[in-house]
Design a protein around this motif. Structure first.
Motif, PDB file in Angstrom:
ATOM      1  N   GLY A   7      54.384  38.562  39.766  1.00  0.00           N
ATOM      2  CA  GLY A   7      55.264  39.306  40.421  1.00  0.00           C
ATOM      3  C   GLY A   7      54.936  39.954  41.698  1.00  0.00           C
ATOM      4  O   GLY A   7      53.976  39.574  42.214  1.00  0.00           O
ATOM      5  N   PRO A   8      55.980  40.484  42.218  1.00  0.00           N
ATOM      6  CA  PRO A   8      55.589  40.935  43.641  1.00  0.00           C
ATOM      7  C   PRO A   8      54.601  41.917  43.838  1.00  0.00           C
ATOM      8  O   PRO A   8      54.221  42.832  42.901  1.00  0.00           O
ATOM      9  N   ALA A   9      53.883  41.741  44.850  1.00  0.00           N
ATOM     10  CA  ALA A   9      52.738  42.714  45.117  1.00  0.00           C
ATOM     11  C   ALA A   9      53.207  43.785  46.175  1.00  0.00           C
ATOM     12  O   ALA A   9      53.966  43.304  46.972  1.00  0.00           O
ATOM     13  N   ALA A  10      52.725  44.936  45.790  1.00  0.00           N
ATOM     14  CA  ALA A  10      53.183  46.105  46.715  1.00  0.00           C
ATOM     15  C   ALA A  10      52.160  46.232  47.717  1.00  0.00           C
ATOM     16  O   ALA A  10      52.518  47.062  48.832  1.00  0.00           O
ATOM     17  N   ARG A  11      50.949  45.852  47.499  1.00  0.00           N
ATOM     18  CA  ARG A  11      49.896  46.446  48.775  1.00  0.00           C
ATOM     19  C   ARG A  11      48.911  45.099  48.983  1.00  0.00           C
ATOM     20  O   ARG A  11      49.005  44.263  48.204  1.00  0.00           O
ATOM     21  N   LEU A  12      48.627  45.241  50.441  1.00  0.00           N
ATOM     22  CA  LEU A  12      47.898  43.810  50.777  1.00  0.00           C
ATOM     23  C   LEU A  12      46.707  43.625  50.059  1.00  0.00           C
ATOM     24  O   LEU A  12      46.098  42.706  49.787  1.00  0.00           O
ATOM     25  N   GLN A  13      45.958  44.972  49.434  1.00  0.00           N
ATOM     26  CA  GLN A  13      45.049  44.635  48.398  1.00  0.00           C
ATOM     27  C   GLN A  13      45.179  43.808  47.453  1.00  0.00           C
ATOM     28  O   GLN A  13      44.355  43.109  46.863  1.00  0.00           O
ATOM     29  N   GLU A  14      46.306  43.754  46.770  1.00  0.00           N
ATOM     30  CA  GLU A  14      46.889  43.078  45.674  1.00  0.00           C
ATOM     31  C   GLU A  14      46.925  41.483  45.969  1.00  0.00           C
ATOM     32  O   GLU A  14      46.479  40.810  45.252  1.00  0.00           O
ATOM     33  N   ILE A  15      47.423  40.965  47.266  1.00  0.00           N
ATOM     34  CA  ILE A  15      47.349  39.784  47.844  1.00  0.00           C
ATOM     35  C   ILE A  15      46.028  39.272  47.851  1.00  0.00           C
ATOM     36  O   ILE A  15      45.439  38.186  47.614  1.00  0.00           O
ATOM     37  N   GLU A  16      44.965  40.214  48.524  1.00  0.00           N
ATOM     38  CA  GLU A  16      43.563  39.951  48.750  1.00  0.00           C
ATOM     39  C   GLU A  16      43.066  39.499  47.170  1.00  0.00           C
ATOM     40  O   GLU A  16      41.978  38.784  47.036  1.00  0.00           O
ATOM     41  N   GLN A  17      43.186  40.373  46.087  1.00  0.00           N
ATOM     42  CA  GLN A  17      42.564  40.168  45.023  1.00  0.00           C
ATOM     43  C   GLN A  17      43.150  38.665  44.357  1.00  0.00           C
ATOM     44  O   GLN A  17      42.434  37.999  43.796  1.00  0.00           O
ATOM     45  N   LYS A  18      44.595  38.612  44.653  1.00  0.00           N
ATOM     46  CA  LYS A  18      44.979  37.160  44.070  1.00  0.00           C
ATOM     47  C   LYS A  18      44.390  36.033  44.714  1.00  0.00           C
ATOM     48  O   LYS A  18      43.784  34.997  44.110  1.00  0.00           O
ATOM     49  N   LEU A  19      43.979  36.314  46.144  1.00  0.00           N
ATOM     50  CA  LEU A  19      43.336  35.061  46.813  1.00  0.00           C
ATOM     51  C   LEU A  19      41.833  34.912  46.293  1.00  0.00           C
ATOM     52  O   LEU A  19      41.544  33.794  46.323  1.00  0.00           O
ATOM     53  N   LYS A  20      41.211  35.948  46.027  1.00  0.00           N
ATOM     54  CA  LYS A  20      39.871  35.788  45.475  1.00  0.00           C
ATOM     55  C   LYS A  20      39.978  35.065  44.229  1.00  0.00           C
ATOM     56  O   LYS A  20      38.826  34.072  43.959  1.00  0.00           O
ATOM     57  N   PHE A  21      40.816  35.316  43.228  1.00  0.00           N
ATOM     58  CA  PHE A  21      40.893  34.357  42.220  1.00  0.00           C
ATOM     59  C   PHE A  21      41.273  33.012  42.552  1.00  0.00           C
ATOM     60  O   PHE A  21      40.727  31.930  42.075  1.00  0.00           O
ATOM     61  N   ASP A  22      42.411  32.699  43.658  1.00  0.00           N
ATOM     62  CA  ASP A  22      42.685  31.301  43.816  1.00  0.00           C
ATOM     63  C   ASP A  22      41.572  30.628  44.520  1.00  0.00           C
ATOM     64  O   ASP A  22      41.230  29.313  44.159  1.00  0.00           O
ATOM     65  N   LEU A  23      40.640  31.228  45.255  1.00  0.00           N
ATOM     66  CA  LEU A  23      39.387  30.434  45.829  1.00  0.00           C
ATOM     67  C   LEU A  23      38.538  30.329  45.129  1.00  0.00           C
ATOM     68  O   LEU A  23      37.742  29.132  44.882  1.00  0.00           O
ATOM     69  N   TYR A  24      38.457  31.066  44.054  1.00  0.00           N
ATOM     70  CA  TYR A  24      37.327  30.929  42.933  1.00  0.00           C
ATOM     71  C   TYR A  24      37.540  29.818  42.207  1.00  0.00           C
ATOM     72  O   TYR A  24      36.820  28.762  41.878  1.00  0.00           O
ATOM     73  N   TYR A  25      39.102  29.792  41.983  1.00  0.00           N
ATOM     74  CA  TYR A  25      39.504  28.513  41.002  1.00  0.00           C
ATOM     75  C   TYR A  25      39.245  27.368  41.716  1.00  0.00           C
ATOM     76  O   TYR A  25      38.603  26.227  41.189  1.00  0.00           O
ATOM     77  N   ILE A  26      39.580  27.244  43.005  1.00  0.00           N
ATOM     78  CA  ILE A  26      39.300  25.813  43.724  1.00  0.00           C
ATOM     79  C   ILE A  26      37.724  25.534  43.908  1.00  0.00           C
ATOM     80  O   ILE A  26      37.422  24.532  43.708  1.00  0.00           O
ATOM     81  N   ASN A  27      36.905  26.529  43.883  1.00  0.00           N
ATOM     82  CA  ASN A  27      35.532  26.325  44.134  1.00  0.00           C
ATOM     83  C   ASN A  27      34.644  25.859  42.815  1.00  0.00           C
ATOM     84  O   ASN A  27      33.548  25.375  42.820  1.00  0.00           O
ATOM     85  N   HIS A  28      35.466  26.461  41.673  1.00  0.00           N
ATOM     86  CA  HIS A  28      34.902  25.887  40.311  1.00  0.00           C
ATOM     87  C   HIS A  28      35.750  25.366  39.464  1.00  0.00           C
ATOM     88  O   HIS A  28      35.478  25.498  38.236  1.00  0.00           O
ATOM     89  N   TRP A  29      36.691  24.661  39.884  1.00  0.00           N
ATOM     90  CA  TRP A  29      37.285  23.838  38.972  1.00  0.00           C
ATOM     91  C   TRP A  29      36.847  23.007  38.063  1.00  0.00           C
ATOM     92  O   TRP A  29      35.739  22.373  38.414  1.00  0.00           O
ATOM     93  N   SER A  30      37.685  22.839  36.837  1.00  0.00           N
ATOM     94  CA  SER A  30      36.990  21.981  35.678  1.00  0.00           C
ATOM     95  C   SER A  30      38.397  21.798  34.937  1.00  0.00           C
ATOM     96  O   SER A  30      39.184  22.670  34.725  1.00  0.00           O
ATOM     97  N   LEU A  31      38.178  20.764  34.334  1.00  0.00           N
ATOM     98  CA  LEU A  31      39.690  20.383  33.457  1.00  0.00           C
ATOM     99  C   LEU A  31      39.625  21.314  32.200  1.00  0.00           C
ATOM    100  O   LEU A  31      40.694  21.903  31.936  1.00  0.00           O
TER     101      LEU A  31
END
Length: 239
Positions: free
Chosen positions: A196-220
């Motif tokens: 859903g929509p993010a109201a604060r920049l901190q929320e965008i950064e939190q999502k980004l942390k998960f996205d980059l963690y996923y890319i760095n640790h991907w597995s099937l």
């Protein structure tokens, strides 16, 4: 992958969110490690092939077993509910920053701000049927066609509007690292409640942390867990 990330008993929510609510594996990592793609498993050819085979299999199953009969019904309901096309095509950024037409079922009245203004809670542009489609995430189902065509993946960072990507790339100098992989219908952040929509920049950064963690640790296995956790999350949300 740390089991902490996929065993959260409750989804993270925006209200009152802070770094202390993040999984330890992400919260404890130095900023330089969080904000850079190091040696992603998805840089290896055999993993790229494995992930593509997974995408093709899942997208074909959804298209044949679900979209083949559900899409005509939803299309008819959308046409009866409001004037306009059945599908809403919006330019989004794909892998390596290129653009593609992301397919969604139309959930708003036709309006000139659809490509520039993010939908908000209680958005007056959203139709009555559109609200149901959004809550149930049925509006996202046509994106399995994007997956089959190769522009998206079943699992990956959620694609944002181009205007949002431009803005966030200015605010976060590592934001474009998300485009190292194909965008996904759902991702690690969404499976843990960040949707859903993010109201604060901190929320965008939190999502980004998960996205980059996923890319760095991907597995099937991670993809399968995220997919299953997303299904459970949607079911619980509807209930």
């Amino acid at each position: 992958m740390s089991n902490e990330l996929l065993k959260a008993s409750h989804p993270f929510t925006y209200a009152g969110n802070n770094d202390q609510q993040l999984p330890t594996a992400i919260r404890a990592a130095p900023a330089g490690l969080i904000t850079a793609i190091r040696c992603s498993p998805l840089a290896r050819p055999h993993n790229i092939i494995l992930k593509r085979l997974f995408d093709i299999t899942i997208s074909l199953l959804v298209i044949v077993c679900l979209l083949s009969w559900l899409l005509p019904i939803l299309a008819l309901l959308i046409k009866l509910d409001s004037r306009g096309p059945v599908f809403f095509l919006q330019q989004r950024n794909k892998q390596k920053g290129g653009r593609f037409a992301c397919i969604k079922l139309r959930t708003m009245v036709v309006n000139p701000e659809a490509d520039t203004m993010t939908a908000t809670f209680n958005d007056k542009r959203i139709t009555a049927l559109g609200n149901f489609l959004r809550i149930s995430h049925l509006d996202e189902l046509p994106q399995f066609l994007n997956v089959l065509w190769g522009d998206m993946s079943v699992i990956g960072p959620r694609p944002h509007m181009v205007a949002e990507n431009i803005k966030y790339n200015i605010l976060f100098n590592y934001y474009n690292d998300r485009h190292f992989v194909k965008p996904g219908i759902t991702g690690l952040a969404q499976s843990l409640g960040y949707y859903g929509p993010a109201a604060r920049l901190q929320e965008i950064e939190q999502k980004l942390k998960f996205d980059l963690y996923y890319i760095n640790h991907w597995s099937l296995g991670m993809d399968i867990k995220i997919m299953m956790k997303t299904i459970v999350m949607i079911y619980n949300k509807k209930s």
